[in-house]
Design an enzyme around this catalytic site. Structure first.
Site, PDB file in Angstrom:
ATOM      1  CB  ILE A 129      33.450  53.966  40.736  1.00 44.10           C
ATOM      2  CG1 ILE A 129      32.622  53.869  39.445  1.00 44.10           C
ATOM      3  CG2 ILE A 129      34.889  53.529  40.477  1.00 44.10           C
ATOM      4  CD1 ILE A 129      32.988  54.903  38.382  1.00 44.10           C
ATOM      5  CG  ASP A 150      27.931  65.316  49.938  1.00 47.41           C
ATOM      6  OD1 ASP A 150      27.727  64.294  49.254  1.00 47.41           O
ATOM      7  OD2 ASP A 150      27.919  66.463  49.464  1.00 47.41           O
ATOM      8  CB  SER A 177      34.304  62.174  32.863  1.00 42.83           C
ATOM      9  OG  SER A 177      33.288  61.727  31.999  1.00 42.83           O
ATOM     10  CE1 TYR A 219      30.254  64.174  35.989  1.00 44.83           C
ATOM     11  CE2 TYR A 219      30.573  63.570  33.688  1.00 44.83           C
ATOM     12  CZ  TYR A 219      30.739  63.297  35.029  1.00 44.83           C
ATOM     13  OH  TYR A 219      31.389  62.148  35.419  1.00 44.83           O
ATOM     14  CE  LYS A 254      33.938  64.234  37.076  1.00 45.94           C
ATOM     15  NZ  LYS A 254      34.427  63.722  38.354  1.00 45.94           N
ATOM     16  CB  VAL A 283      31.802  52.779  35.008  1.00 42.79           C
ATOM     17  CG1 VAL A 283      32.316  51.673  35.918  1.00 42.79           C
ATOM     18  CG2 VAL A 283      32.924  53.758  34.651  1.00 42.79           C
ATOM     19  CE  LYS A 293      25.977  57.071  38.750  1.00 43.88           C
ATOM     20  NZ  LYS A 293      27.201  56.959  37.925  1.00 43.88           N
ATOM     21  CG  PHE A 325      18.332  57.828  23.345  1.00 45.02           C
ATOM     22  CD1 PHE A 325      17.040  58.057  23.794  1.00 45.02           C
ATOM     23  CD2 PHE A 325      19.396  58.270  24.130  1.00 45.02           C
ATOM     24  CE1 PHE A 325      16.798  58.709  24.993  1.00 45.02           C
ATOM     25  CE2 PHE A 325      19.163  58.921  25.330  1.00 45.02           C
ATOM     26  CZ  PHE A 325      17.865  59.138  25.762  1.00 45.02           C
TER      27      PHE A 325
HETATM   28  N1  LIG Z   1      29.949  55.861  36.436  1.00 47.62           N
HETATM   29  C1  LIG Z   1      30.507  56.291  35.318  1.00 47.62           C
HETATM   30  O1  LIG Z   1      30.221  55.753  34.215  1.00 47.62           O
HETATM   31  C2  LIG Z   1      31.522  57.408  35.341  1.00 47.62           C
HETATM   32  C3  LIG Z   1      32.059  57.832  34.114  1.00 47.62           C
HETATM   33  C4  LIG Z   1      32.994  58.877  34.118  1.00 47.62           C
HETATM   34  C5  LIG Z   1      33.398  59.450  35.316  1.00 47.62           C
HETATM   35  N2  LIG Z   1      32.844  59.028  36.479  1.00 47.62           N
HETATM   36  C6  LIG Z   1      33.286  59.674  37.721  1.00 47.62           C
HETATM   37  O2  LIG Z   1      33.596  58.670  38.674  1.00 47.62           O
HETATM   38  C7  LIG Z   1      33.326  59.158  39.988  1.00 47.62           C
HETATM   39  C8  LIG Z   1      32.402  58.198  40.716  1.00 47.62           C
HETATM   40  O3  LIG Z   1      31.164  58.136  40.015  1.00 47.62           O
HETATM   41  P1  LIG Z   1      30.030  57.087  40.367  1.00 47.62           P
HETATM   42  O4  LIG Z   1      29.508  56.574  39.091  1.00 47.62           O
HETATM   43  O5  LIG Z   1      30.552  56.160  41.399  1.00 47.62           O
HETATM   44  O6  LIG Z   1      28.918  58.047  40.953  1.00 47.62           O
HETATM   45  P2  LIG Z   1      28.138  58.066  42.377  1.00 47.62           P
HETATM   46  O7  LIG Z   1      27.146  59.167  42.267  1.00 47.62           O
HETATM   47  O8  LIG Z   1      27.660  56.722  42.702  1.00 47.62           O
HETATM   48  O9  LIG Z   1      29.287  58.447  43.382  1.00 47.62           O
HETATM   49  C9  LIG Z   1      29.643  59.775  43.724  1.00 47.62           C
HETATM   50  C10 LIG Z   1      29.754  59.836  45.235  1.00 47.62           C
HETATM   51  O10 LIG Z   1      30.276  61.099  45.614  1.00 47.62           O
HETATM   52  C11 LIG Z   1      29.478  61.639  46.680  1.00 47.62           C
HETATM   53  N3  LIG Z   1      29.614  63.102  46.544  1.00 47.62           N
HETATM   54  C12 LIG Z   1      29.198  63.849  45.497  1.00 47.62           C
HETATM   55  N4  LIG Z   1      29.604  65.121  45.644  1.00 47.62           N
HETATM   56  C13 LIG Z   1      30.282  65.171  46.835  1.00 47.62           C
HETATM   57  C14 LIG Z   1      30.974  66.207  47.516  1.00 47.62           C
HETATM   58  N5  LIG Z   1      31.070  67.437  47.014  1.00 47.62           N
HETATM   59  N6  LIG Z   1      31.570  65.912  48.698  1.00 47.62           N
HETATM   60  C15 LIG Z   1      31.504  64.653  49.225  1.00 47.62           C
HETATM   61  N7  LIG Z   1      30.863  63.631  48.590  1.00 47.62           N
HETATM   62  C16 LIG Z   1      30.279  63.885  47.402  1.00 47.62           C
HETATM   63  C17 LIG Z   1      28.085  61.094  46.458  1.00 47.62           C
HETATM   64  O11 LIG Z   1      27.297  61.064  47.620  1.00 47.62           O
HETATM   65  C18 LIG Z   1      28.405  59.685  45.932  1.00 47.62           C
HETATM   66  O12 LIG Z   1      28.523  58.754  46.986  1.00 47.62           O
HETATM   67  C19 LIG Z   1      32.735  60.548  39.800  1.00 47.62           C
HETATM   68  O13 LIG Z   1      33.756  61.504  39.949  1.00 47.62           O
HETATM   69  C20 LIG Z   1      32.230  60.531  38.374  1.00 47.62           C
HETATM   70  O14 LIG Z   1      32.174  61.826  37.824  1.00 47.62           O
HETATM   71  C21 LIG Z   1      31.918  58.017  36.510  1.00 47.62           C
END
Ligand SMILES: NC(=O)c1ccc[n+]([C@@H]2O[C@H](COP(=O)([O-])OP(=O)(O)OC[C@H]3O[C@@H](n4cnc5c(N)ncnc54)[C@H](O)[C@@H]3O)[C@@H](O)[C@H]2O)c1
Length: 317
Positions: A22, A44, A126, A149, A153, A178, A186, A209
């Site tokens: 995202i 990171d 989330s 998790y 949040k 998403v 991922k 499932f």
């Molecule tokens: N994808 C979904 O369906 C969904 C649903 C609910 C919430 N979220 C939230 O949206 C956000 C983005 O999720 P995503 O799906 O893009 O996941 P993602 O794993 O692709 O992105 C997370 C990014 O954060 C970086 N990261 C993780 N911990 C870190 C830290 N402590 N310091 C610096 N960088 C760090 C990772 O390297 C990665 O690039 C997250 O906070 C996730 O919890 C996502």
């Protein structure tokens, strides 16, 4: 380019987690606005991938948010906004200390750094905060996270609430399920739309499932990015960002079959995560509509069609 009043440096927008799914879509949307602001990603690379940022024109700091010296890096900069998306996103991680420490301490550092500076902060929360509650999920209902998790949040939401009480402009965006471009890195945590697409492209029966009727609010990543950017300019608060509709995994398979011109029957398998699995997620987006002007543009069919078009061109996994 907008220059900071004191140091003749461009004003900055910070996106944590910008190398992720995202985050990288958000970075691209912010760059497309051509606002003249400098975009800095803090990531990171614990789960992100540089390929998501191949067209990025800004700067990147590759440090964990919870270890970064925010004052040293950004103390002299004028900040427009911070979007905090960095997080452990593997929802099956069971090391409670690791999950809570990384996710919560990251946010705490950002809040400490931002205190009394006045710019808006939008952080990713989330639907996992709602836990196994069934049906329409309302922002004000009691949180009931079913895994660590979701718990982490929920704590972000608590800290965000405290920060707002201190007058800070902090908003939480509770994302639902998403899906969309840039999620391949991922792996098994990528959306079910992506997993099922890959299986069907490989000529396999799509596995879900038992019995494929769990309901989820599947939301296309561009709608999520739109809601996130709107939150930075709106009244601070917590907002659900979903499609506002619950659909089943069987629905995804039907739409993918239509898009791919195939006729795969689902294969139903046992669910090993039964104890914390959500049967039904559905976002009540009435507050987001009213306060953010958020209106999802992608129904499930339109979103999957757009995504399959993109995958057919780009997915080499
Ligand atoms: N994808 C979904 O369906 C969904 C649903 C609910 C919430 N979220 C939230 O949206 C956000 C983005 O999720 P995503 O799906 O893009 O996941 P993602 O794993 O692709 O992105 C997370 C990014 O954060 C970086 N990261 C993780 N911990 C870190 C830290 N402590 N310091 C610096 N960088 C760090 C990772 O390297 C990665 O690039 C997250 O906070 C996730 O919890 C996502």
């Amino acid at each position: 380019m907008h220059l900071c009043k004191c140091y003749d440096q461009p004003m900055q927008i910070i996106v944590t987690g910008g190398a992720g799914f995202i985050g990288s879509r958000l970075v691209a949307a912010l760059e497309a606005q051509d606002s003249g602001h400098r975009i800095v990603v803090v990531d990171d690379f614990s789960s992100g991938d540089f390929r998501n940022l191949r067209h990025f024109r800004g700067d990147i700091i590759s440090r964990p948010c919870e270890e970064l010296d925010w004052d040293q890096h950004f103390g002299r900069q004028e900040i427009v906004s911070i979007y905090h998306l960095a997080s452990i996103t593997d929802t099956t991680v069971s090391d409670q200390r690791q999950m809570v420490e990384r996710n919560v301490e990251s946010f705490r550092r950002i809040l400490r750094f931002s205190q009394s500076r006045g710019f808006p902060i939008v952080y990713a929360s989330s639907a996992a905060t709602y836990g196994q509650a069934d049906g329409l999920m309302k922002v004000d209902q009691e949180p009931a996270p079913a895994n660590v998790y979701g718990f982490s949040k929920m704590v972000l939401d608590n800290l965000g609430h405290e920060a707002r009480e201190l007058g800070m402009r902090v908003s939480g965006v509770r994302y639902f399920n998403v899906y969309g471009p840039h999620e391949a890195h991922k792996g098994r945590m990528a959306s079910m739309v992506y997993q099922l697409y890959r299986q069907m492209k490989a000529g396999q029966r799509p596995r879900v499932f038992r019995d494929g009727q769990h309901l989820r609010d599947f939301v296309y990543v561009d709608d999520v990015v739109d809601g996130t950017m709107r939150a930075a300019g709106a009244e601070a608060g917590v907002y659900n960002i979903g499609s506002g509709k619950a659909r089943s995994f069987n629905d995804i398979i039907t739409i993918l079959n239509e898009c791919l011109g195939t006729d795969h029957e689902p294969e139903y398998i046992d669910n090993p995560y039964e104890h914390f699995y959500q049967n039904h997620t559905e976002a009540d987006i009435s507050r987001s509509r009213k306060k953010l002007g958020y209106e999802p543009q992608f129904g499930l069919k339109k979103g999957i069609r757009a995504y399959v078009d993109w995958l057919e061109l780009h997915d080499a996994a």
